[in-house]
Design a protein around this motif. Structure first.
Motif, PDB file in Angstrom:
ATOM      1  N   ILE A   1     -27.504  25.180  29.212  1.00  0.00           N
ATOM      2  CA  ILE A   1     -26.696  25.706  30.327  1.00  0.00           C
ATOM      3  C   ILE A   1     -27.366  25.494  31.686  1.00  0.00           C
ATOM      4  CG2 ILE A   1     -25.799  27.833  31.360  1.00  0.00           C
ATOM      5  CD1 ILE A   1     -25.040  28.773  28.574  1.00  0.00           C
ATOM      6  N   PRO A   2     -28.665  25.810  31.855  1.00  0.00           N
ATOM      7  CA  PRO A   2     -29.293  25.573  33.173  1.00  0.00           C
ATOM      8  C   PRO A   2     -29.226  24.106  33.603  1.00  0.00           C
ATOM      9  CG  PRO A   2     -30.684  27.000  31.841  1.00  0.00           C
ATOM     10  CD  PRO A   2     -29.602  26.492  30.944  1.00  0.00           C
ATOM     11  N   MET A   3     -29.386  23.182  32.661  1.00  0.00           N
ATOM     12  CA  MET A   3     -29.279  21.764  33.006  1.00  0.00           C
ATOM     13  C   MET A   3     -27.860  21.408  33.428  1.00  0.00           C
ATOM     14  SD  MET A   3     -31.645  19.772  30.225  1.00  0.00           S
ATOM     15  CE  MET A   3     -31.345  20.921  28.892  1.00  0.00           C
ATOM     16  N   ALA A   4     -26.877  21.986  32.741  1.00  0.00           N
ATOM     17  CA  ALA A   4     -25.479  21.718  33.094  1.00  0.00           C
ATOM     18  C   ALA A   4     -25.173  22.212  34.510  1.00  0.00           C
ATOM     19  CB  ALA A   4     -24.553  22.385  32.082  1.00  0.00           C
ATOM     20  N   ILE A   5     -25.718  23.372  34.870  1.00  0.00           N
ATOM     21  CA  ILE A   5     -25.507  23.898  36.224  1.00  0.00           C
ATOM     22  C   ILE A   5     -26.172  22.990  37.249  1.00  0.00           C
ATOM     23  CG2 ILE A   5     -25.943  25.843  37.762  1.00  0.00           C
ATOM     24  CD1 ILE A   5     -25.868  27.676  35.317  1.00  0.00           C
ATOM     25  N   PHE A   6     -27.390  22.534  36.940  1.00  0.00           N
ATOM     26  CA  PHE A   6     -28.094  21.635  37.855  1.00  0.00           C
ATOM     27  C   PHE A   6     -27.296  20.356  38.081  1.00  0.00           C
ATOM     28  CE2 PHE A   6     -30.799  18.003  38.665  1.00  0.00           C
ATOM     29  CZ  PHE A   6     -31.615  18.440  39.696  1.00  0.00           C
TER      30      PHE A   6
ATOM     31  N   SER B   1     -24.182  19.874  37.770  1.00  0.00           N
ATOM     32  CA  SER B   1     -22.943  20.173  38.486  1.00  0.00           C
ATOM     33  C   SER B   1     -23.146  20.257  39.993  1.00  0.00           C
ATOM     34  CB  SER B   1     -22.340  21.493  37.974  1.00  0.00           C
ATOM     35  OG  SER B   1     -22.033  21.414  36.597  1.00  0.00           O
ATOM     36  N   PHE B   2     -24.349  20.671  40.421  1.00  0.00           N
ATOM     37  CA  PHE B   2     -24.613  20.856  41.848  1.00  0.00           C
ATOM     38  C   PHE B   2     -25.581  19.822  42.426  1.00  0.00           C
ATOM     39  CE2 PHE B   2     -23.126  25.047  40.537  1.00  0.00           C
ATOM     40  CZ  PHE B   2     -22.290  25.406  41.585  1.00  0.00           C
ATOM     41  N   CYS B   3     -25.965  18.833  41.637  1.00  0.00           N
ATOM     42  CA  CYS B   3     -26.954  17.870  42.121  1.00  0.00           C
ATOM     43  C   CYS B   3     -26.426  17.009  43.255  1.00  0.00           C
ATOM     44  CB  CYS B   3     -27.462  16.996  40.977  1.00  0.00           C
ATOM     45  SG  CYS B   3     -26.215  15.893  40.287  1.00  0.00           S
ATOM     46  N   PHE B   4     -25.092  16.943  43.436  1.00  0.00           N
ATOM     47  CA  PHE B   4     -24.528  16.168  44.541  1.00  0.00           C
ATOM     48  C   PHE B   4     -24.980  16.731  45.885  1.00  0.00           C
ATOM     49  CE2 PHE B   4     -21.583  19.634  43.743  1.00  0.00           C
ATOM     50  CZ  PHE B   4     -21.270  20.086  45.012  1.00  0.00           C
ATOM     51  N   TRP B   5     -25.306  18.036  45.915  1.00  0.00           N
ATOM     52  CA  TRP B   5     -25.765  18.662  47.163  1.00  0.00           C
ATOM     53  C   TRP B   5     -27.201  18.275  47.495  1.00  0.00           C
ATOM     54  CZ3 TRP B   5     -29.921  21.870  48.058  1.00  0.00           C
ATOM     55  CH2 TRP B   5     -29.976  22.491  49.304  1.00  0.00           C
ATOM     56  N   LEU B   6     -27.958  17.925  46.485  1.00  0.00           N
ATOM     57  CA  LEU B   6     -29.392  17.691  46.646  1.00  0.00           C
ATOM     58  C   LEU B   6     -29.642  16.468  47.522  1.00  0.00           C
ATOM     59  CD1 LEU B   6     -31.960  19.060  45.456  1.00  0.00           C
ATOM     60  CD2 LEU B   6     -31.986  17.248  43.742  1.00  0.00           C
ATOM     61  N   PRO B   7     -30.379  16.612  48.621  1.00  0.00           N
ATOM     62  CA  PRO B   7     -30.666  15.462  49.484  1.00  0.00           C
ATOM     63  C   PRO B   7     -31.901  14.700  48.998  1.00  0.00           C
ATOM     64  CG  PRO B   7     -31.541  17.441  50.481  1.00  0.00           C
ATOM     65  CD  PRO B   7     -30.882  17.880  49.191  1.00  0.00           C
ATOM     66  N   GLU B   8     -32.037  13.471  49.458  1.00  0.00           N
ATOM     67  CA  GLU B   8     -33.248  12.709  49.180  1.00  0.00           C
ATOM     68  C   GLU B   8     -34.359  13.179  50.124  1.00  0.00           C
ATOM     69  OE1 GLU B   8     -35.674  11.356  47.493  1.00  0.00           O
ATOM     70  OE2 GLU B   8     -34.157  10.010  46.679  1.00  0.00           O
ATOM     71  N   SER B   9     -35.586  13.052  49.664  1.00  0.00           N
ATOM     72  CA  SER B   9     -36.724  13.452  50.484  1.00  0.00           C
ATOM     73  C   SER B   9     -36.783  12.601  51.747  1.00  0.00           C
ATOM     74  CB  SER B   9     -38.015  13.284  49.683  1.00  0.00           C
ATOM     75  OG  SER B   9     -39.147  13.305  50.533  1.00  0.00           O
ATOM     76  N   PRO B  10     -36.859  13.232  52.940  1.00  0.00           N
ATOM     77  CA  PRO B  10     -36.977  12.440  54.172  1.00  0.00           C
ATOM     78  C   PRO B  10     -38.287  11.659  54.225  1.00  0.00           C
ATOM     79  CG  PRO B  10     -37.297  14.788  54.621  1.00  0.00           C
ATOM     80  CD  PRO B  10     -36.816  14.673  53.207  1.00  0.00           C
ATOM     81  N   ARG B  11     -39.326  12.162  53.572  1.00  0.00           N
ATOM     82  CA  ARG B  11     -40.600  11.428  53.526  1.00  0.00           C
ATOM     83  C   ARG B  11     -40.417  10.111  52.770  1.00  0.00           C
ATOM     84  NH1 ARG B  11     -44.881  14.851  54.935  1.00  0.00           N
ATOM     85  NH2 ARG B  11     -44.360  17.062  54.946  1.00  0.00           N
ATOM     86  N   PHE B  12     -39.685  10.170  51.664  1.00  0.00           N
ATOM     87  CA  PHE B  12     -39.432   8.952  50.896  1.00  0.00           C
ATOM     88  C   PHE B  12     -38.575   7.984  51.703  1.00  0.00           C
ATOM     89  CE2 PHE B  12     -36.692   6.476  48.090  1.00  0.00           C
ATOM     90  CZ  PHE B  12     -37.626   5.845  47.283  1.00  0.00           C
TER      91      PHE B  12
ATOM     92  N   TRP C   1     -29.968  12.956  31.330  1.00  0.00           N
ATOM     93  CA  TRP C   1     -30.454  12.454  30.040  1.00  0.00           C
ATOM     94  C   TRP C   1     -30.751  13.621  29.102  1.00  0.00           C
ATOM     95  CZ3 TRP C   1     -32.297   7.304  28.552  1.00  0.00           C
ATOM     96  CH2 TRP C   1     -33.024   7.299  27.358  1.00  0.00           C
ATOM     97  N   THR C   2     -31.504  14.602  29.592  1.00  0.00           N
ATOM     98  CA  THR C   2     -31.896  15.747  28.761  1.00  0.00           C
ATOM     99  C   THR C   2     -30.691  16.568  28.346  1.00  0.00           C
ATOM    100  OG1 THR C   2     -33.977  15.830  30.010  1.00  0.00           O
ATOM    101  CG2 THR C   2     -33.472  17.704  28.595  1.00  0.00           C
ATOM    102  N   LEU C   3     -29.747  16.753  29.260  1.00  0.00           N
ATOM    103  CA  LEU C   3     -28.529  17.503  28.948  1.00  0.00           C
ATOM    104  C   LEU C   3     -27.765  16.844  27.819  1.00  0.00           C
ATOM    105  CD1 LEU C   3     -26.361  19.654  29.509  1.00  0.00           C
ATOM    106  CD2 LEU C   3     -25.460  18.133  31.302  1.00  0.00           C
ATOM    107  N   TYR C   4     -27.592  15.522  27.898  1.00  0.00           N
ATOM    108  CA  TYR C   4     -26.808  14.802  26.892  1.00  0.00           C
ATOM    109  C   TYR C   4     -27.453  14.896  25.509  1.00  0.00           C
ATOM    110  CZ  TYR C   4     -24.593  10.933  24.406  1.00  0.00           C
ATOM    111  OH  TYR C   4     -23.930  10.180  23.476  1.00  0.00           O
ATOM    112  N   TYR C   5     -28.731  14.558  25.429  1.00  0.00           N
ATOM    113  CA  TYR C   5     -29.387  14.556  24.123  1.00  0.00           C
ATOM    114  C   TYR C   5     -29.699  15.961  23.628  1.00  0.00           C
ATOM    115  CZ  TYR C   5     -29.704   9.510  24.370  1.00  0.00           C
ATOM    116  OH  TYR C   5     -29.384   8.176  24.426  1.00  0.00           O
ATOM    117  N   GLY C   6     -29.803  16.932  24.542  1.00  0.00           N
ATOM    118  CA  GLY C   6     -29.951  18.317  24.124  1.00  0.00           C
ATOM    119  C   GLY C   6     -28.709  18.812  23.405  1.00  0.00           C
ATOM    120  N   LEU C   7     -27.551  18.451  23.943  1.00  0.00           N
ATOM    121  CA  LEU C   7     -26.295  18.816  23.285  1.00  0.00           C
ATOM    122  C   LEU C   7     -26.123  18.066  21.966  1.00  0.00           C
ATOM    123  CD1 LEU C   7     -23.829  18.931  26.331  1.00  0.00           C
ATOM    124  CD2 LEU C   7     -24.543  20.866  24.908  1.00  0.00           C
TER     125      LEU C   7
END
Length: 541
Positions: free
Chosen positions: A244-249, A251-262, A157-163
């Motif tokens: 740029i930092p949001m765009a990098i995030f 791009s790699f968010c597919f690697w991010l796992p869900e919290s096992p506690r959740f 959301w922030t990336l889109y409206y920031g651009l």
């Protein structure tokens, strides 16, 4: 908590030893061939302390049990945590850059679009309004649908409206788009929620404080980017490149796992085991053998959970502490410019709202120097947070900030003024990070993200109010302005000391029931079940 009066699944241990098995009250169980090393068993109970229950279990080779905390302690801090540090750190860099850009964009548009002062102030205010509205909403989303889901959506959301804001044709469009950017940034603190739930107890305080270094990096990077971009390419390029930092995030968010506690709390224990196994593999460690025990909570992300009997005395002062940190932090940033331009308090006078002054290279360099104060502040608090505790660290920061404000009542020379402001900003920025450590530690998994969201909303209220004190009230009375900041800091320091819970060395709470047991007689929560291997509803009463 009211949520626990409803049907819940409570994991338990099924014993291989017949004598141990006879001591328990299993319903409808048969001996089965034991074929697995790791297993998850659950017991469904109508209500805590209820007489009726139903249980189910597969097979197992061992009598050992473990919780998510136990696994994280065995796995420790390793390669996986370094990766998630960098990825969540990108969201902090993005948040810091979007905040820092406000102090750069205003003067530029003031001159370029000939905006009056109140319209320039609205560009800043609308961002904080968006953040204040969205922070609890993002917290609710993260508690109901997952930390990864909430963080990823808010960054996209922030990336889109920031651009989009970089292409704003007129003031009205810029105001709306920056407000939507603020709405997205309100979810950035959920990166701390996600990150903290992958950390072992001993590493948590230091690691979350080190994540705060990404904020300081983001502020410095934004100033350097502005110094390079603004004189030649202009503010539109600055807005675009700041994403740029949001765009990098993203791009790699597919690697991010869900919290096992959740995952455990939402009944997806198998998914939690897969995540923990992945973490152990990346860290080169072996998963503990046995069965994982955990509570399941169906209703999550409710405001009333923050005001349960064991939490309201924490929630209320903590909200004020968040408010005070943002109020003081952004206040000292604004006061720096005002006091430096005035030279001393006698020179602060109202100025024409249409007076135009572009930021110069010297202004950017001064801004850079004051921004660098966040690094020594972070180092000082990094040493204190795991030695004197979270509560005392927050109190120390507030009291030191107020002590640095007191000499400003006198007309002091610029060098002394610079040193005092530098020290004040160092402590208030360092302390700001301690509250990011404390908040996810003190609330249970079911309401942790919402607690971060509502607390962040209170911080945005402080950030929204402080320009009217640091800039408007300052024109009326310098001494009254300084008194307000000094008084708020002292009150927040007292609020830090009266918090009922110190979280130093404490495991993250999975449920309000663990907190209830801890408050009854234990200084720290234990990660082991009762001797019979069951989490009895009656034991939690």
């Amino acid at each position: 908590m009211d949520n626990w009066t409803k049907s819940a699944k409570i994991a338990y241990k099924r014993w291989k030893n017949p004598e141990l098995r006879d001591e328990t009250d299993f319903v409808g169980q048969t001996d089965e061939v034991q074929t697995t090393d790791n297993e998850i068993c659950t017991i469904a109970s109508a209500a805590p302390g209820g007489a009726e229950s139903a249980s189910s279990c597969g097979s197992d080779k061992t009598e050992e049990t473990f919780t998510v905390d136990d696994v994280l302690e065995v796995i420790g801090f390793g390669k996986f945590q370094w990766k998630i540090s960098l990825l969540t750190g990108l969201s902090w860099i993005a948040d810091a850059m979007e905040m820092m850009i406000l102090s750069i964009l205003g003067p530029q548009l003031h001159c370029e679009w000939r905006l009056p002062g109140y319209q320039v102030a609205l560009i800043t205010s609308v961002v904080f309004v968006g953040m204040g509205i969205s922070s609890p909403l993002w917290g609710n989303v993260s508690d109901k649908y997952g930390r990864r889901v909430g963080l990823t959506i808010c960054m996209c959301w922030t990336l889109y409206y920031g651009l989009m804001s970089a292409f704003s044709p007129v003031y009205g469009w810029l105001l709306v788009l920056r407000g939507l950017v603020g709405f997205g940034i309100g979810g950035a603190p959920q990166s701390v929620t996600l990150y903290s739930e992958f950390l072992p107890v001993k590493s948590r305080g230091i690691c979350i404080m080190l994540i705060a270094a990404f904020w300081a990096i983001g502020t410095v990077f934004e100033v350097l980017l502005a110094l390079w971009v603004m004189p030649t390419l202009g503010w539109r390029w600055l807005l675009g490149l700041s994403t740029i930092p949001m765009a990098i995030f993203v791009s790699f968010c597919f690697w991010l796992p869900e919290s096992p506690r959740f995952d455990v709390l939402t009944g997806r224990s198998e998914k939690a085991m897969e995540t923990l196994t992945r973490v152990a593999k990346e860290n080169g460690k072996t998963m503990p053998q046995g069965r994982m025990i955990a509570y399941q909570q169906s209703d999550r992300g409710q405001i009333k959970d923050l005001f349960a009997a064991q939490y309201w005395r924490t929630t209320l002062p903590l909200w004020f502490i968040w408010f005070a940190y943002a109020f003081s932090y952004y206040g000292i940033v604004l006061l720096t410019t005002e006091l430096f331009q005035a030279g001393d308090s006698s020179k602060i006078e109202p100025t024409c709202s249409l007076e135009c002054k572009y930021l110069t290279s010297a202004d950017y360099k001064d801004l850079l120097w004051t921004t660098l104060a966040e690094f020594p502040g972070l180092l000082v608090i990094l040493l204190a947070v795991d030695h004197i505790g979270r509560k005392r660290s927050m109190a120390l920061c507030f009291f030191m900030f107020s002590l640095c404000i007191l000499p400003l009542f006198a007309c002091i020379e610029r060098t002394a003024l610079t040193i005092l402001i530098f020290v004040a900003r160092a402590f208030i920025s360092g302390g700001y990070q301690v509250v990011f450590v404390y908040t996810p530690e003190v609330f249970p998994t079911g309401s942790r993200a919402l607690a971060m969201g509502t607390s962040s909303a209170m911080a945005r209220v402080g950030a929204l109010i402080t320009p009217f004190v640091a800039q408007v009230m300052l024109r009326t009375s310098v001494y009254l302005t300084l008194s307000v900041y000094c008084g708020v800091a002292v009150l927040a320091g007292v609020a830090s000391l009266i918090l009922p819970i110190e979280t130093l060395g404490r495991s993250l709470q999975e449920s309000g029931k663990e907190e209830g047991k801890e408050r009854k007689g234990k200084n720290t929560v234990t990660s082991r079940p009762p001797a019979d291997g069951l989490n009895h509803p009656s034991d939690d009463g």
